[in-house]
Design an enzyme around this catalytic site. Structure first.
Site, PDB file in Angstrom:
ATOM      1  N   GLY A   4       0.755  -1.217   0.079  1.00  0.00           N
ATOM      2  CA  GLY A   4       0.135   0.019  -0.067  1.00  0.00           C
ATOM      3  C   GLY A   4       0.797   1.438   0.063  1.00  0.00           C
ATOM      4  O   GLY A   4       2.069   1.315  -0.328  1.00  0.00           O
ATOM      5  N   VAL A  25       0.708 -12.843   4.387  1.00  0.00           N
ATOM      6  CA  VAL A  25       1.400 -13.158   5.734  1.00  0.00           C
ATOM      7  C   VAL A  25       0.484 -13.745   6.825  1.00  0.00           C
ATOM      8  O   VAL A  25      -0.734 -13.098   7.205  1.00  0.00           O
ATOM      9  CB  VAL A  25       2.266 -11.799   6.133  1.00  0.00           C
ATOM     10  CG1 VAL A  25       2.746 -12.074   7.802  1.00  0.00           C
ATOM     11  CG2 VAL A  25       3.120 -11.582   5.306  1.00  0.00           C
ATOM     12  N   GLU A  71     -18.047  11.462   0.928  1.00  0.00           N
ATOM     13  CA  GLU A  71     -17.633  11.570  -0.274  1.00  0.00           C
ATOM     14  C   GLU A  71     -18.475  10.565  -0.898  1.00  0.00           C
ATOM     15  O   GLU A  71     -19.253  10.782  -1.953  1.00  0.00           O
ATOM     16  CB  GLU A  71     -16.206  11.174  -0.502  1.00  0.00           C
ATOM     17  CG  GLU A  71     -15.377  12.173  -0.226  1.00  0.00           C
ATOM     18  CD  GLU A  71     -13.633  11.903  -0.199  1.00  0.00           C
ATOM     19  OE1 GLU A  71     -12.936  12.661  -0.384  1.00  0.00           O
ATOM     20  OE2 GLU A  71     -13.465  10.637  -0.192  1.00  0.00           O
ATOM     21  N   ASP A 111      -1.327   3.069   8.711  1.00  0.00           N
ATOM     22  CA  ASP A 111      -2.618   2.808   9.422  1.00  0.00           C
ATOM     23  C   ASP A 111      -2.406   1.865  10.567  1.00  0.00           C
ATOM     24  O   ASP A 111      -3.198   1.655  11.228  1.00  0.00           O
ATOM     25  CB  ASP A 111      -3.586   2.437   8.415  1.00  0.00           C
ATOM     26  CG  ASP A 111      -4.252   3.619   7.545  1.00  0.00           C
ATOM     27  OD1 ASP A 111      -3.695   4.574   7.698  1.00  0.00           O
ATOM     28  OD2 ASP A 111      -5.099   3.061   6.734  1.00  0.00           O
TER      29      ASP A 111
HETATM   30  C1  LIG Z   1     -12.201   4.369   0.989  1.00  0.00           C
HETATM   31  C2  LIG Z   1     -10.930   5.367   1.582  1.00  0.00           C
HETATM   32  C3  LIG Z   1     -10.855   6.711   1.116  1.00  0.00           C
HETATM   33  C4  LIG Z   1      -9.469   7.206   1.842  1.00  0.00           C
HETATM   34  N1  LIG Z   1      -9.278   8.332   1.305  1.00  0.00           N
HETATM   35  C5  LIG Z   1      -8.250   9.011   2.075  1.00  0.00           C
HETATM   36  C6  LIG Z   1      -8.011  10.787   1.613  1.00  0.00           C
HETATM   37  O1  LIG Z   1      -8.781  11.276   0.901  1.00  0.00           O
HETATM   38  N2  LIG Z   1      -6.755  11.056   1.905  1.00  0.00           N
HETATM   39  C7  LIG Z   1      -5.715  10.488   2.807  1.00  0.00           C
HETATM   40  O2  LIG Z   1      -4.942  10.971   3.139  1.00  0.00           O
HETATM   41  N3  LIG Z   1      -6.183   9.223   2.903  1.00  0.00           N
HETATM   42  C8  LIG Z   1      -7.500   8.592   2.877  1.00  0.00           C
HETATM   43  N4  LIG Z   1      -7.575   7.412   3.224  1.00  0.00           N
HETATM   44  C9  LIG Z   1      -6.766   6.624   3.910  1.00  0.00           C
HETATM   45  C10 LIG Z   1      -5.537   6.005   3.493  1.00  0.00           C
HETATM   46  O3  LIG Z   1      -5.789   5.480   2.187  1.00  0.00           O
HETATM   47  C11 LIG Z   1      -4.618   5.272   4.306  1.00  0.00           C
HETATM   48  O4  LIG Z   1      -4.090   5.956   5.316  1.00  0.00           O
HETATM   49  C12 LIG Z   1      -3.287   4.539   3.664  1.00  0.00           C
HETATM   50  O5  LIG Z   1      -3.767   3.801   2.611  1.00  0.00           O
HETATM   51  C13 LIG Z   1      -2.721   3.822   4.799  1.00  0.00           C
HETATM   52  O6  LIG Z   1      -1.352   3.492   3.988  1.00  0.00           O
HETATM   53  P1  LIG Z   1      -0.743   1.740   4.404  1.00  0.00           P
HETATM   54  O7  LIG Z   1       0.336   1.865   3.626  1.00  0.00           O
HETATM   55  O8  LIG Z   1      -0.713   1.770   5.990  1.00  0.00           O
HETATM   56  O9  LIG Z   1      -1.939   0.716   4.374  1.00  0.00           O
HETATM   57  P2  LIG Z   1      -2.729   0.560   2.817  1.00  0.00           P
HETATM   58  O10 LIG Z   1      -2.480   1.410   1.931  1.00  0.00           O
HETATM   59  O11 LIG Z   1      -4.179  -0.068   3.237  1.00  0.00           O
HETATM   60  O12 LIG Z   1      -1.900  -1.171   2.416  1.00  0.00           O
HETATM   61  C14 LIG Z   1      -1.852  -2.253   2.996  1.00  0.00           C
HETATM   62  C15 LIG Z   1      -1.393  -3.316   2.344  1.00  0.00           C
HETATM   63  O13 LIG Z   1      -1.171  -4.517   3.014  1.00  0.00           O
HETATM   64  C16 LIG Z   1      -1.548  -5.504   2.395  1.00  0.00           C
HETATM   65  N5  LIG Z   1      -1.901  -6.265   3.568  1.00  0.00           N
HETATM   66  C17 LIG Z   1      -2.648  -6.528   4.568  1.00  0.00           C
HETATM   67  N6  LIG Z   1      -2.591  -7.451   5.292  1.00  0.00           N
HETATM   68  C18 LIG Z   1      -1.787  -8.220   4.513  1.00  0.00           C
HETATM   69  C19 LIG Z   1      -1.221  -9.692   4.929  1.00  0.00           C
HETATM   70  N7  LIG Z   1      -1.566 -10.291   6.023  1.00  0.00           N
HETATM   71  N8  LIG Z   1      -0.303 -10.223   4.150  1.00  0.00           N
HETATM   72  C20 LIG Z   1       0.033  -9.718   2.886  1.00  0.00           C
HETATM   73  N9  LIG Z   1      -0.399  -8.289   2.549  1.00  0.00           N
HETATM   74  C21 LIG Z   1      -1.263  -8.000   3.334  1.00  0.00           C
HETATM   75  C22 LIG Z   1      -3.180  -4.955   1.484  1.00  0.00           C
HETATM   76  O14 LIG Z   1      -3.321  -5.901   0.705  1.00  0.00           O
HETATM   77  C23 LIG Z   1      -2.594  -3.574   1.197  1.00  0.00           C
HETATM   78  O15 LIG Z   1      -1.809  -3.615   0.024  1.00  0.00           O
HETATM   79  C24 LIG Z   1      -8.760   6.829   2.636  1.00  0.00           C
HETATM   80  C25 LIG Z   1      -8.781   5.432   2.766  1.00  0.00           C
HETATM   81  C26 LIG Z   1     -10.179   4.544   2.283  1.00  0.00           C
HETATM   82  C27 LIG Z   1     -10.173   3.207   2.694  1.00  0.00           C
END
Ligand SMILES: Cc1cc2nc3c(=O)[nH]c(=O)nc-3n(C[C@H](O)[C@H](O)[C@H](O)COP(=O)(O)OP(=O)(O)OC[C@H]3O[C@@H](n4cnc5c(N)ncnc54)[C@H](O)[C@@H]3O)c2cc1C
Length: 446
Positions: free
Chosen positions: A19, A85, A184, A313
């Site tokens: 992500g 994982v 939204e 997150d």
């Molecule tokens: C609908 C929506 C709208 C949003 N709008 C906004 C916005 O307008 N502005 C903003 O700043 N933020 C927004 N966010 C929040 C933002 O998308 C998140 O804060 C961000 O994606 C967090 O990044 P991350 O890398 O922590 O997790 P993520 O981007 O969620 O990535 C996590 C990754 O881990 C992978 N994963 C999870 N568990 C496992 C496992 N057990 N094994 C292998 N892979 C795994 C998933 O497949 C995913 O690819 C929004 C979120 C959502 C859901």
């Protein structure tokens, strides 16, 4: 360029999650003297802030996603595994994976581990509500929602002459949770009903659709200053969205919701109310907050494990005395930071500056051509904020083709009010979904 033998001696960095946070970390390690293994259970990176545009048929899934393997294709030191994982052995320094392509379970050793596994929906202890009120976290969620919304209009059209009451239930949409995603979604459903579909039906008036946005707090968009939230509320009301604040959801079932003791019959309930972190904290046996986020040190490592980083997150990060929100820029900046720390460690440096966050502000759309923005004290509401929102979101889309295509799709949609992605796929399956909810009251199927 390192030889194969040299590379095999380089420390192995395992990154779980492609992500925002994980992918940024992987890219920032592209030229470092390390071997990177990037593991994700999906083969694609999703630009989550635009998921609601897919759910409301403005964009197609491919516009807001990119294959992870393709994104890191030029990094010779990086391999990508399509795997889930399942746990981490912190003593043996191994990640246990279930290989989603081959079906085998195996372990992947690491010297450094970055956990960036994001968050899931939280139903506050009512997991049984999920089947009736799905959330919006993945492309599958978005396309299921798109199909459901479009099909609700189709089913209402078919029923209007024989059972107008059932048709009205089909044309009632409840969105639970008035954070940015809920606002939204509600705004976009209103736009679809009042503009995009207006001339397409003969027996129903799509503009009569009832859209109810439910929020437990006294005002919507809690992360924004109250004045901006009030402007967003006024805009939603102009779009015909009923905004119910100070309102708790007490029950969700196949026929609708109960809110503050009032029964609302609706065939579409969308959950945008809460998040819970991925189970990374349990894998590590680490201390977590109530939402399951791992309590990390100021260098984003897990206490007692300087080789394990948790970001985005999944992490509970305190910065300047406040907890950082679950926003994409937080995950991106944390991904870049851990990559820098790992590069420094590999180079022999043991002391590192703590993670520091640069707050660029927040932006949310409310329907067509309207957004609110809170950018380092500058507060905007209206068209200018919306233009800013478009520029920021296009700029951060990964991959030029996507940017170009999305820009074109949007321009087209805004000029014509049309939604190019109004496809109902698997119609047979989708029909039975609605029929099942009508007759036996079971939930949605993805
Ligand atoms: C609908 C929506 C709208 C949003 N709008 C906004 C916005 O307008 N502005 C903003 O700043 N933020 C927004 N966010 C929040 C933002 O998308 C998140 O804060 C961000 O994606 C967090 O990044 P991350 O890398 O922590 O997790 P993520 O981007 O969620 O990535 C996590 C990754 O881990 C992978 N994963 C999870 N568990 C496992 C496992 N057990 N094994 C292998 N892979 C795994 C998933 O497949 C995913 O690819 C929004 C979120 C959502 C859901």
């Amino acid at each position: 360029m390192a030889t194969v033998t040299e590379m095999s001696r380089q420390p192995r960095v395992v990154i779980v999650g492609g992500g925002f946070g994980g992918l940024r970390a992987a890219r920032a390690l592209g030229k470092a003297p390390v071997r990177v293994t990037l593991i994700d259970r999906r083969n694609h990176h999703v630009f989550q802030p635009l998921l609601y545009q897919v759910a409301t048929a403005a964009l197609s899934p491919a516009d807001i996603s990119a294959p992870i393997r393709h994104v890191v294709r030029k990094q010779r030191n990086t391999e990508v595994l399509l795997a889930e994982v399942t746990s981490v052995d912190v003593e043996r320094r191994e990640v246990h994976i279930h290989d989603l392509a081959g079906g085998l379970d195996r372990s992947v050793p690491y010297e450094y581990l970055v956990l960036a596994t994001g968050a899931d929906q939280s139903y506050f202890g009512h997991e049984e509500w999920e089947q009736f009120a799905p959330g919006l976290k993945s492309l599958e969620d978005a396309t299921a929602l798109r199909r459901h919304i479009l099909l609700a209009f189709e089913a209402a059209e078919n029923l209007m002459t024989t059972d107008p009451e059932a048709a009205r239930t089909l044309l009632t949409f409840v969105v639970v949770g008035a954070g940015p995603t809920g606002v939204e979604m509600a705004g976009e459903i209103a736009e679809v009903a009042r503009k995009a579909l207006i001339a397409d039906f003969r027996h129903i008036n799509p503009a009569s659709a009832r859209i109810v946005l439910v929020e437990a707090m006294p005002h919507i968009l809690a992360a924004y200053p109250e004045a901006l939230a009030a402007q967003a509320t006024a805009k939603l009301k102009r779009l015909g969205v009923e905004v119910r604040t100070d309102t708790r959801v007490e029950e969700v079932d196949a026929d609708g919701v109960t809110i503050n003791g009032e029964r609302l019959t609706a065939k579409t309930v969308i959950w945008a109310a809460g998040v819970t972190a991925s189970p990374a904290g349990r894998w590590l046996g680490a201390e977590t907050d109530r939402a399951g986020r791992v309590m990390v040190r100021d260098d984003l490592t897990v206490p007692g494990h300087p080789e394990i980083f948790v970001i985005g997150d999944t992490a509970h990060t305190i910065w300047r005395g406040k907890q950082l929100p679950g926003f994409a820029p937080v995950a991106l900046q944390q991904g870049a930071y851990v990559a820098k720390v790992i590069r420094e460690r590999v180079a022999g440096k043991e002391e590192h500056a703590p993670f520091s966050y640069f707050d660029k502000g927040t932006l949310s759309t409310v329907g067509r051509l309207y957004a609110i923005a809170d950018i380092r004290g500058l507060k905007l509401a209206g068209f200018v904020a919306w233009v800013l929102w478009v520029v920021v979101h296009i700029f951060f889309l990964i991959g030029f083709r996507n940017r170009f295509v999305v820009m074109f799709q949007w321009a087209w949609a805004f000029v014509t009010y049309q939604r190019g992605a109004r496809l109902i796929t698997n119609v047979g399956e989708a029909q039975t979904e609605i029929a099942r909810r009508e007759s036996v009251g079971s939930g949605w199927r993805r």
